[in-house]
Design an enzyme around this catalytic site. Structure first.
Site, PDB file in Angstrom:
ATOM      1  N   GLU A 125      -3.743   8.147   8.178  1.00  0.00           N
ATOM      2  CA  GLU A 125      -4.790   7.367   7.508  1.00  0.00           C
ATOM      3  C   GLU A 125      -5.138   6.116   8.323  1.00  0.00           C
ATOM      4  O   GLU A 125      -6.313   5.787   8.504  1.00  0.00           O
ATOM      5  CB  GLU A 125      -4.307   6.962   6.112  1.00  0.00           C
ATOM      6  CG  GLU A 125      -5.314   6.155   5.308  1.00  0.00           C
ATOM      7  CD  GLU A 125      -4.761   5.726   3.961  1.00  0.00           C
ATOM      8  OE1 GLU A 125      -5.176   4.656   3.467  1.00  0.00           O
ATOM      9  OE2 GLU A 125      -3.913   6.445   3.402  1.00  0.00           O
ATOM     10  N   GLU A 159       2.182   1.824  -3.438  1.00  0.00           N
ATOM     11  CA  GLU A 159       1.126   2.393  -4.291  1.00  0.00           C
ATOM     12  C   GLU A 159       1.076   3.908  -4.161  1.00  0.00           C
ATOM     13  O   GLU A 159       1.009   4.643  -5.150  1.00  0.00           O
ATOM     14  CB  GLU A 159      -0.225   1.782  -3.905  1.00  0.00           C
ATOM     15  CG  GLU A 159      -1.434   2.426  -4.563  1.00  0.00           C
ATOM     16  CD  GLU A 159      -2.593   2.629  -3.599  1.00  0.00           C
ATOM     17  OE1 GLU A 159      -3.110   3.765  -3.509  1.00  0.00           O
ATOM     18  OE2 GLU A 159      -2.980   1.650  -2.932  1.00  0.00           O
ATOM     19  N   HIS A 160       1.122   4.402  -2.922  1.00  0.00           N
ATOM     20  CA  HIS A 160       1.110   5.850  -2.684  1.00  0.00           C
ATOM     21  C   HIS A 160       2.326   6.520  -3.317  1.00  0.00           C
ATOM     22  O   HIS A 160       2.211   7.548  -3.984  1.00  0.00           O
ATOM     23  CB  HIS A 160       1.112   6.132  -1.174  1.00  0.00           C
ATOM     24  CG  HIS A 160      -0.245   6.122  -0.557  1.00  0.00           C
ATOM     25  ND1 HIS A 160      -0.744   7.172   0.183  1.00  0.00           N
ATOM     26  CD2 HIS A 160      -1.224   5.189  -0.566  1.00  0.00           C
ATOM     27  CE1 HIS A 160      -1.965   6.889   0.608  1.00  0.00           C
ATOM     28  NE2 HIS A 160      -2.281   5.675   0.168  1.00  0.00           N
ATOM     29  N   HIS A 168       0.838  -1.207   0.000  1.00  0.00           N
ATOM     30  CA  HIS A 168       0.000   0.000   0.000  1.00  0.00           C
ATOM     31  C   HIS A 168       0.871   1.254   0.000  1.00  0.00           C
ATOM     32  O   HIS A 168       0.568   2.241  -0.691  1.00  0.00           O
ATOM     33  CB  HIS A 168      -0.909  -0.025   1.238  1.00  0.00           C
ATOM     34  CG  HIS A 168      -1.696   1.215   1.446  1.00  0.00           C
ATOM     35  ND1 HIS A 168      -1.342   2.180   2.380  1.00  0.00           N
ATOM     36  CD2 HIS A 168      -2.842   1.666   0.858  1.00  0.00           C
ATOM     37  CE1 HIS A 168      -2.222   3.156   2.347  1.00  0.00           C
ATOM     38  NE2 HIS A 168      -3.139   2.879   1.450  1.00  0.00           N
TER      39      HIS A 168
END
Length: 427
Positions: A142, A70-71, A67
Site C-alpha cells: 500500500e 487500525e488494519h 494505521h
C-alpha cells in the site's frame, strides 16, 4: 444525559458520558432510513512517542503504527469483522489521520446489532506475530503504491518542508522499514494506552429511539471491564524550522507547485476562538483566492493556473498551516504572486464586506446541503470536537464573523507565518 438543541439547524444532540469514560453522542434522524455509527479514538500517526499504560518512561514506537493497528483490529480469531458487518446488512470501514482513528458502519437494517458489533470488534483486540507479519507485507505494498501518486508525493513533500524532523513529515502509513519493526506486543501497548473508553467517543445518527439505543450502549459497556482511567502522557509536538524551498523530479507532464504557510505555535486556548480562527482564515483565503475573486480570474486568464488550483487551511491542536497547490508552467512566478498576495491580503480588491456577505451565504448554503449526508455529519462532528463547540455551531460562528474579526485573526496568522514552497518538475 445532556441534551442540546440547535434551533438554527433544527437538530437535537444527546450526550451520554458512561462510567468508563466513553463519550457517546446520539443524533436522531426519524425521517431517514439509514443508521450511521462512528467510533473514534484520539490517536493518530503523530502519536509515536508516549508513556505506555502501566509504565513510567517515554517510549518511541515505529512510524505508521496507528494505521497498522487500525488494519489489525478488523482481523479476529474467527474471521474478518467486515464480513460480520456484511452479514448484518451493513457496510464498514475505518481511517487513520494525523490525530485520530475512526471505525464506522452504515446500514438500513439491524442498527442495534451493528452498533453492538462496532463496539465489540474495536474493544476486542486480537494480534499474533504471524498475522502481524502477514499485514506487514500488505501495508508495505500500500505504501509503495502511493509513491507513484504525484499529488500524494506533492502534499507530503510540502509537509516535509513545513515541519521537518516531526511525525507530521512522515506518511501516515509509515515506511516499509518502520512497518517491519512493528510487533504484536507493540500493538497491544498502543492499544491499551489509546483505546481506553475515556480517550474515545461514539457518534450514532439515524432513525432510532435515543433512550433504547443509549440503554443498549450502556449495557454493552457495563459487561466489559476496563482498567482505571489514567491521563495519557504524549511527547510534545515539535518540528525544526521550515525548509524555505525544495523540489523533485517526477513523472508529470507539467510542473506542480505546493506553497505552505506554517502558523504560529500556540493557537487560542478558548475552543470557540479556535473554531472562529479556523473559519476566519479560511474565509480570508476564499475572498482573495476563491473562484469568485478577481485574483483567481487574472491568474487563470494569464495561464498561470488551471482547474487544479486549490487551497486549504488545516487546524489541529499540535499544528496549523495553509496550503495552496496548482499545476503550472511557471511555478516560480506563480509562487511569488501568491506569497505577495497573501502578505498584503487587505489591499486586494475582493477583500471587502460585500464579497464577504456573498461568501458567507454560499458557505451557509453548502453547510445546510451537507446536513443531508449522515456520513458527512458524523465525520465533521468527530473531527471538530473542540471541548463543547461542535459542527452544529457552524452557523452561529459564521454569522458572527465580521470583516473586522477576520482581519484580527488573519493578521495574527499572516504576520507570524513561515513560508515554504515545493515544486515537482517533469523528469
Amino acid at each position: 444525559m445532556e441534551i442540546k438543541h440547535y434551533p438554527q439547524v433544527a437538530e437535537t444532540l444527546y450526550k451520554d458520558v458512561l462510567p468508563n469514560g466513553l463519550s457517546v453522542y446520539y443524533l436522531p434522524k426519524p425521517d431517514y432510513n439509514k443508521t450511521y455509527g462512528l467510533f473514534t479514538t484520539n490517536f493518530g500517526s503523530l502519536d509515536t512517542t508516549f508513556v505506555p499504560r502501566g509504565k513510567s518512561e517515554m517510549t518511541d514506537f515505529p512510524e505508521g503504527i496507528a494505521h497498522f493497528l487500525e488494519h489489525k483490529l478488523f482481523e479476529k480469531e474467527d474471521g474478518d469483522a467486515m464480513n460480520f458487518f456484511s452479514a448484518l446488512g451493513a457496510n464498514s470501514n475505518a481511517f487513520t489521520s494525523f490525530t485520530r482513528t475512526s471505525y464506522l458502519f452504515s446500514t438500513m437494517e439491524n442498527s442495534d446489532e451493528n452498533v453492538s458489533l462496532l463496539l465489540d470488534f474495536v474493544q476486542e483486540p486480537y494480534f499474533t506475530e504471524a498475522s502481524v507479519a502477514k499485514e506487514q507485507g500488505i501495508i508495505t505494498q500500500e505504501i509503495q503504491m502511493y509513491q507513484d501518486d504525484a499529488d500524494f508525493r506533492l502534499f507530503f513533500g510540502l509537509l516535509q518542508n513545513l515541519y521537518p524532523d516531526s511525525p507530521l513529515a512522515s506518511d501516515i502509513a509509515g515506511t516499509p522499514r518502520s512497518i517491519g519493526q512493528i510487533t504484536a506486543d507493540a500493538l497491544y501497548e498502543n492499544y491499551q494506552t489509546f483505546y481506553h473508553p475515556s480517550n474515545m467517543n461514539l457518534f450514532v445518527t439515524g432513525p432510532f429511539d435515543v433512550e433504547k439505543m443509549a440503554e443498549l450502549v450502556r449495557d454493552n459497556q457495563a459487561q466489559k471491564s476496563f482498567p482505571k482511567t489514567e491521563p495519557i502522557t504524549r511527547a510534545a509536538f515539535s518540528a525544526a524550522a521550515p525548509i524555505a524551498s525544495n523540489k523533485m523530479a517526477f513523472d508529470v507532464t507539467i510542473p506542480k507547485l505546493a506553497l505552505g504557510f506554517r502558523g504560529y505555535d500556540r493557537l487560542p486556548s478558548d475552543s470557540l476562538l479556535r473554531f472562529e480562527y479556523k473559519m476566519a482564515v479560511q474565509l480570508m483565503l476564499t475572498m482573495i483566492f476563491g473562484n469568485t475573486s478577481s485574483r483567481y480570474e487574472s491568474l487563470y486568464n494569464e495561464g498561470l493556473i488551471d482547474d487544479s488550483f486549490g487551497f486549504d487551511f488545516e487546524v489541529a491542536p499540535q499544528y496549523h498551516f495553509a496550503s495552496i497547490t496548482s499545476d503550472t508552467i511557471y511555478p516560480i512566478k506563480l509562487a511569488k504572486i501568491l506569497r505577495d498576495t497573501l502578505k498584503s491580503y487587505k489591499i486586494e480588491s475582493d477583500f471587502n464586506s460585500e464579497h464577504l456577505t456573498i461568501l458567507k451565504k454560499e458557505m451557509l448554503g453548502d453547510y445546510y446541503k451537507s446536513l443531508n449526508s449522515l456520513e458527512f455529519i458524523a465525520n465533521q462532528f468527530s473531527s471538530n470536537l473542540f471541548e463543547g463547540v461542535t459542527f452544529f455551531d457552524f452557523p452561529m460562528i459564521l454569522s458572527s464573523l465580521t470583516l473586522e474579526k477576520i482581519i484580527q485573526h488573519a493578521d495574527k496568522f499572516v504576520s507570524q507565518m513561515q513560508t515554504t514552497d515545493f515544486v515537482m518538475n517533469p523528469k
